[in-house]
Structures are given as C-alpha cells and as structure tokens.
Design an enzyme around this catalytic site. Structure first.
Site, PDB file in Angstrom:
ATOM      1  N   GLY A 164       0.815  -1.213   0.000  1.00 13.30           N
ATOM      2  CA  GLY A 164       0.000   0.000   0.000  1.00 13.30           C
ATOM      3  C   GLY A 164       0.846   1.259   0.000  1.00 13.30           C
ATOM      4  O   GLY A 164       0.431   2.303   0.511  1.00 13.30           O
ATOM      5  N   ILE A 203      13.341   4.195 -10.823  1.00 10.88           N
ATOM      6  CA  ILE A 203      13.106   4.303 -12.271  1.00 10.88           C
ATOM      7  C   ILE A 203      12.263   5.548 -12.522  1.00 10.88           C
ATOM      8  O   ILE A 203      11.170   5.682 -11.976  1.00 10.88           O
ATOM      9  CB  ILE A 203      12.371   3.048 -12.808  1.00 10.88           C
ATOM     10  CG1 ILE A 203      13.065   1.755 -12.370  1.00 10.88           C
ATOM     11  CG2 ILE A 203      12.187   3.126 -14.328  1.00 10.88           C
ATOM     12  CD1 ILE A 203      14.309   1.394 -13.117  1.00 10.88           C
ATOM     13  N   HIS A 208       3.151   1.351 -15.378  1.00 12.32           N
ATOM     14  CA  HIS A 208       2.797   0.170 -14.595  1.00 12.32           C
ATOM     15  C   HIS A 208       2.087  -0.808 -15.533  1.00 12.32           C
ATOM     16  O   HIS A 208       1.010  -0.511 -16.027  1.00 12.32           O
ATOM     17  CB  HIS A 208       1.878   0.583 -13.434  1.00 12.32           C
ATOM     18  CG  HIS A 208       1.303  -0.568 -12.660  1.00 12.32           C
ATOM     19  ND1 HIS A 208       1.559  -0.764 -11.319  1.00 12.32           N
ATOM     20  CD2 HIS A 208       0.494  -1.587 -13.026  1.00 12.32           C
ATOM     21  CE1 HIS A 208       0.934  -1.864 -10.911  1.00 12.32           C
ATOM     22  NE2 HIS A 208       0.272  -2.381 -11.930  1.00 12.32           N
ATOM     23  N   ARG A 292      -4.229 -12.638  -5.672  1.00 15.91           N
ATOM     24  CA  ARG A 292      -5.694 -12.569  -5.560  1.00 15.91           C
ATOM     25  C   ARG A 292      -6.259 -12.118  -6.895  1.00 15.91           C
ATOM     26  O   ARG A 292      -5.509 -11.745  -7.788  1.00 15.91           O
ATOM     27  CB  ARG A 292      -6.079 -11.535  -4.501  1.00 15.91           C
ATOM     28  CG  ARG A 292      -5.475 -10.183  -4.832  1.00 15.91           C
ATOM     29  CD  ARG A 292      -5.970  -9.066  -3.950  1.00 15.91           C
ATOM     30  NE  ARG A 292      -5.035  -7.968  -3.918  1.00 15.91           N
ATOM     31  CZ  ARG A 292      -4.921  -7.018  -4.833  1.00 15.91           C
ATOM     32  NH1 ARG A 292      -5.705  -7.030  -5.894  1.00 15.91           N
ATOM     33  NH2 ARG A 292      -4.030  -6.058  -4.743  1.00 15.91           N
TER      34      ARG A 292
HETATM   35  P1  ADP Z   1       3.399  -1.353  -2.603  1.00 16.46           P
HETATM   36  O1  ADP Z   1       3.404  -2.843  -2.394  1.00 16.46           O
HETATM   37  O2  ADP Z   1       3.552  -0.601  -1.334  1.00 16.46           O
HETATM   38  O3  ADP Z   1       2.276  -0.886  -3.456  1.00 16.46           O
HETATM   39  P2  ADP Z   1       5.292  -1.403  -4.842  1.00 16.46           P
HETATM   40  O4  ADP Z   1       6.611  -2.036  -4.722  1.00 16.46           O
HETATM   41  O5  ADP Z   1       4.253  -2.129  -5.623  1.00 16.46           O
HETATM   42  O6  ADP Z   1       4.772  -1.032  -3.385  1.00 16.46           O
HETATM   43  O7  ADP Z   1       5.463   0.028  -5.463  1.00 16.46           O
HETATM   44  C1  ADP Z   1       4.400   0.959  -5.472  1.00 16.46           C
HETATM   45  C2  ADP Z   1       4.542   1.927  -6.609  1.00 16.46           C
HETATM   46  O8  ADP Z   1       5.752   2.680  -6.453  1.00 16.46           O
HETATM   47  C3  ADP Z   1       4.654   1.281  -7.994  1.00 16.46           C
HETATM   48  O9  ADP Z   1       3.402   1.054  -8.602  1.00 16.46           O
HETATM   49  C4  ADP Z   1       5.462   2.316  -8.761  1.00 16.46           C
HETATM   50  O10 ADP Z   1       4.603   3.327  -9.250  1.00 16.46           O
HETATM   51  C5  ADP Z   1       6.369   2.889  -7.708  1.00 16.46           C
HETATM   52  N1  ADP Z   1       7.675   2.204  -7.726  1.00 16.46           N
HETATM   53  C6  ADP Z   1       7.976   1.026  -7.163  1.00 16.46           C
HETATM   54  N2  ADP Z   1       9.247   0.682  -7.365  1.00 16.46           N
HETATM   55  C7  ADP Z   1       9.785   1.679  -8.101  1.00 16.46           C
HETATM   56  C8  ADP Z   1      11.095   1.942  -8.649  1.00 16.46           C
HETATM   57  N3  ADP Z   1      12.100   1.096  -8.457  1.00 16.46           N
HETATM   58  N4  ADP Z   1      11.277   3.081  -9.346  1.00 16.46           N
HETATM   59  C9  ADP Z   1      10.266   3.951  -9.510  1.00 16.46           C
HETATM   60  N5  ADP Z   1       9.038   3.768  -9.035  1.00 16.46           N
HETATM   61  C10 ADP Z   1       8.769   2.650  -8.332  1.00 16.46           C
END
Ligand code: ADP
Length: 448
Positions: A164, A203, A208, A292
């Site tokens: 989250g 990045i 996404h 899920r």
């Molecule tokens: P959570 O499980 O808290 O949602 P995520 O790892 O899925 O965390 O990352 C959430 C969001 O953060 C991603 O959808 C993306 O938009 C951004 N994000 C995650 N990792 C990176 C990265 N290495 N570089 C840039 N943005 C990132």
C-alpha cells in the site's frame, strides 16, 4: 465442483462472484456487515449471513466470524474477493484447516510473494528481470551506501513487508540514504512488525504494466496477457487497459512469459497478477505479485473471453486448465474506468450518500459491473468505488470512442463521482498521443 461457496466480501465483487456461482450451478452464501443489510445484491445470493457491525475490523476482517458463517452455511469453499482478507495467508491456512477450500493460492505461496525481498529472489531464480538493486536485505548503513553508489542515485529504500505504498523512501545522495534506511525500517517495523529493507534503483516516470496468470494445481500455468494501469492518482488506479500502448508484441510477450516463469517458480496456483514497471526504453522489471483476483480483472475478461472468476472457482475445485497458452487469444482492446463516489474538486474527498437517480449506459461493447442502483446509499465505511465501467472493441480508437460515449451517457444524481475527471482525461489530446506513465494524471490534471 463445489456445492456451496461463501463469499467473504461485499459490493461489486460479491455480486460478481454470486453471478459466477449462479452460472456454474453452485450455491452462493454472502457474509455481510450491518452496513450492507438490505443491499439488493444480497437477494441474488442463495443465502446471506450477517457477520457483524459496519466497521470492517469487526466484520469483513474478522476471521472467526467469517469462519462461523461458513460453518453455519455448511459451505465447501470461501471466495475472499479482493481487499479485506484476500491476501492474508493466515486466513487461507485457517480456511483449509477448517475444511473449506480457500479460492486462491496456497498460504505458502502467499507468504513467499507477500515478502518483497523473497519475491525478488524468486523472480531472479526464474530469470524474471528485477529492478537493479541490492542482492538481498541491507544489513548495515555501509552496505546500503555501497549498493547505492554502485547502481547510482536516485534509489528507493523499500520495506520487505511493505504494501500500500508504505515503507518506501527515495534517496538522492548518501546523506538522504542514511535517513531513508532508518525511516523505512522504522515505518515498516511499526506498520508490519518487520524492519527488513532492501534497495532498488529509482526508475524515472515508469509505466505500470501487469500480467494476468492462471495456474492449476497440476503444474500448468498460462498468462492472459497484460494490463496497463499507469493512469493513477497517488498510486490509486483510475483507468486500466489492454494492450499496453507503445509496447511491442515481443516485449508484451516477454513480460507475460516472465510472469508465467515466476508463478511456476513460486508454486503458485489459481489466479494472480505479476506487476512490473516499464522504463522509457520499454524494458520491464518485476516489482510484486498480487495473490488474488484484482479489481481490474474484467479488462482481461473482455480481451480474452475468459471468465476469471469461474476459472478461479474451477481451479480451486482441482480442475485442470482447459486451455494451453496458444489457445488464449488477445482479441483487440479493452478498457476499464473506476467510477468512484468522490468529489474530485475537493481533493477527491469520498462522497457517500444516497443515489437519487441512476441510469447506467449500455449498448455495443459496454459492460458495467456494479452493485448500486437508484435508492442505494453509498456507505462511508468502505472503499468509494461504486462500479466499473468497461468498453471493448477490436481497435483502441473504437474502444476509446465507446468508453467516452458511455461515460457521457452515465446519468447519476445524489452523489459526486469521478466521471467528469475520467472524461477530461480520455478526451485530452495528451492522452491520445502518449503512453502515459504513473505521474501522467498528477502532472496534467491536478491543478493544485
Ligand atoms: P506497494 O506494495 O507498497 O504498493 P510497490 O513495490 O508495488 O509497493 O510500489 C508501489 C509503486 O511505487 C509502484 O506502482 C510504482 O509506481 C512505484 N515504484 C515502485 N518501485 C519503483 C522503482 N524502483 N522506481 C520507480 N518507481 C517505483
């Protein structure tokens, strides 16, 4: 096949599962809270059982009450929907040990993938590209500094137990990194009881893109292509579509095939989604796997003609996947807009209340998945999403025209919704021209 299923969820996804059960000839029982008493979708189930007060921590999240409802109704299986208990491996384990099949993966696979560091390691083992970063957990400040200098700033410190959006910190230099390591660990310890962190390269303006997979308990895994979910506000998805724009067929295939390898590597069963970020060059990196069904699953259903909820139920009942990869065809274009009860002009404040009038759009290529109707009162206790409007066509251009027409037709009075913003976005020349990244909406449509 099961005789009877308990649905441990509410709203549109509960209705979605009721419908799938009806078509399969399976009885459905819905566990509901006092706030949802009287909601008309409950009448479509074979039985509805109240499990507690409105607050979800006293009803939809309360494992012993859900299990009591399952006992009372003598069901064979439990469908958790999305949110609430759906990714709680403890719940999945309890369901199975009480003799109710949990419609989802095993608790072991959920635990593995719920830990981001372990999931990253599984991705590397399956040759699924991960974001450049530390090999594992960061155990000291000096180790963190060495990793960051090697991959280059900016970097993200991420909590292994995070979710989250919590437990993530960006750092642009050594000084910031020292702080980020401490803060991310502290936040994760407080929120998840686990201070483990790792480092990833940040990045810039990623997109996404996620791949839908289905896996049976006999070792077969297929993908159902990808969804681009870059249109987000504060990490909340607003619009999802397929195919991902400006991504070659070869890249899309490679991404989806990587998702299948990861699912195999982690012993995954049932429906799941592997999330990637895609950089400016179209290179993709695994970020996490959601164990899920997802809100945006109908996008994939429209593009492939496969009912994912029925597939989930059949797979949980032990059936084999009835199709091989080459049988799954991507048939064109599909898009979903989330209709939320919120006041976009007042910083997206939730806007619960009574729906006075509602005429939902229809016609060629339109689908509306929703549990609401004129006279329904949107509860302040739960998520503000009141429905999902979908459109499909053989081309992107035609599909977008259908969606815009459907949004314009949508007639709703009594509450404010996200519809005007959705129309603004979809009609904008910027949207038509680009493959939006995750910052697109905030850059172009948020004035303050
Ligand atoms: P959570 O499980 O808290 O949602 P995520 O790892 O899925 O965390 O990352 C959430 C969001 O953060 C991603 O959808 C993306 O938009 C951004 N994000 C995650 N990792 C990176 C990265 N290495 N570089 C840039 N943005 C990132």
């Amino acid at each position: 096949m099961f005789k009877r299923i308990l649905i441990a969820n509410r709203g549109e996804i509960a209705l979605r599962v009721i419908r799938a059960c009806r078509e399969l000839g399976v009885e459905s029982v819905v566990a509901y809270s006092e706030a949802d008493r009287g909601a008309r979708y409950l009448e479509l189930a074979d039985r509805a059982i109240c499990i507690g007060p409105a607050r979800s921590d006293q009803s939809y999240l309360k494992i012993n009450r859900v299990i009591s409802a399952a006992e009372l109704a003598q069901v064979d299986a439990i469908h958790p929907g999305y949110g609430f208990l759906s990714e709680n491996s403890h719940f999945a384990e309890i369901c199975r040990s009480c003799g109710y099949e949990f419609i989802g993966p095993t608790s072991e696979a959920m635990e593995l993938l719920g830990n981001k560091n372990a999931a990253r390691a599984a991705a590397r083992r399956s040759k699924t590209p991960t974001v450049p970063g530390s090999d594992g957990l960061i155990t000291s400040e000096s180790e963190g500094l060495a990793v960051a200098r090697e991959i280059g700033y900016p970097v993200l410190v991420k909590a292994s137990a995070g979710g989250g959006g919590r437990g993530i910190r960006q750092a642009n230099n050594d000084q910031e990194l020292k702080r980020a390591l401490q803060e991310a660990a502290q936040e994760a310890l407080t929120a998840f009881g686990n201070p483990d962190v790792y480092i990833e390269k940040f990045i810039e303006n990623p997109r996404h893109v996620e791949a839908q997979i289905l896996a049976d308990a006999h070792g077969n895994v297929v993908h159902l292509w990808e969804r681009d979910c870059s249109l987000q506000r504060r990490r909340q998805k607003l619009v999802e579509l397929t195919p991902a724009p400006n991504l070659s067929l070869a890249k899309r295939k490679a991404l989806c095939e990587a998702a299948v390898r990861l699912a195999k590597e982690s012993g995954y069963t049932n429906a799941g989604t592997v999330e990637f970020i895609v950089d400016k060059n179209g290179d993709f990196y695994f970020i996490e796997m959601n164990a899920r069904i997802q809100v945006e699953h109908p996008v994939t259903e429209l593009a492939t003609g496969i009912d994912l909820i029925k597939a989930q139920i059949r797979l949980a009942a032990g059936e084999k996947l009835p199709y091989a990869q080459q049988d799954i065809k991507h048939r064109g274009f599909a898009i979903e807009c989330r209709i939320n009860a919120e006041d976009v002009e007042k910083n997206f404040r939730p806007c619960p209340g009574k729906i006075e009038e509602l005429i939902a759009p229809g016609g060629f290529g339109v689908r509306f998945d929703s549990h609401v109707y004129a006279g329904y009162t949107v509860s302040p206790y739960y998520d503000s999403m009141i429905g999902k409007l979908l459109a499909t066509a053989s081309t992107r251009e035609e599909g977008l025209a259908i969606m815009i027409r459907a949004l314009e037709e949508f007639h709703i009075k009594g509450i404010k919704t996200s519809i005007p913003l959705l129309l603004n976005i979809l009609k904008s020349p910027k949207f038509a021209a680009a493959a939006p990244d995750v910052g697109f909406i905030e850059r172009h449509f948020m004035t303050k």
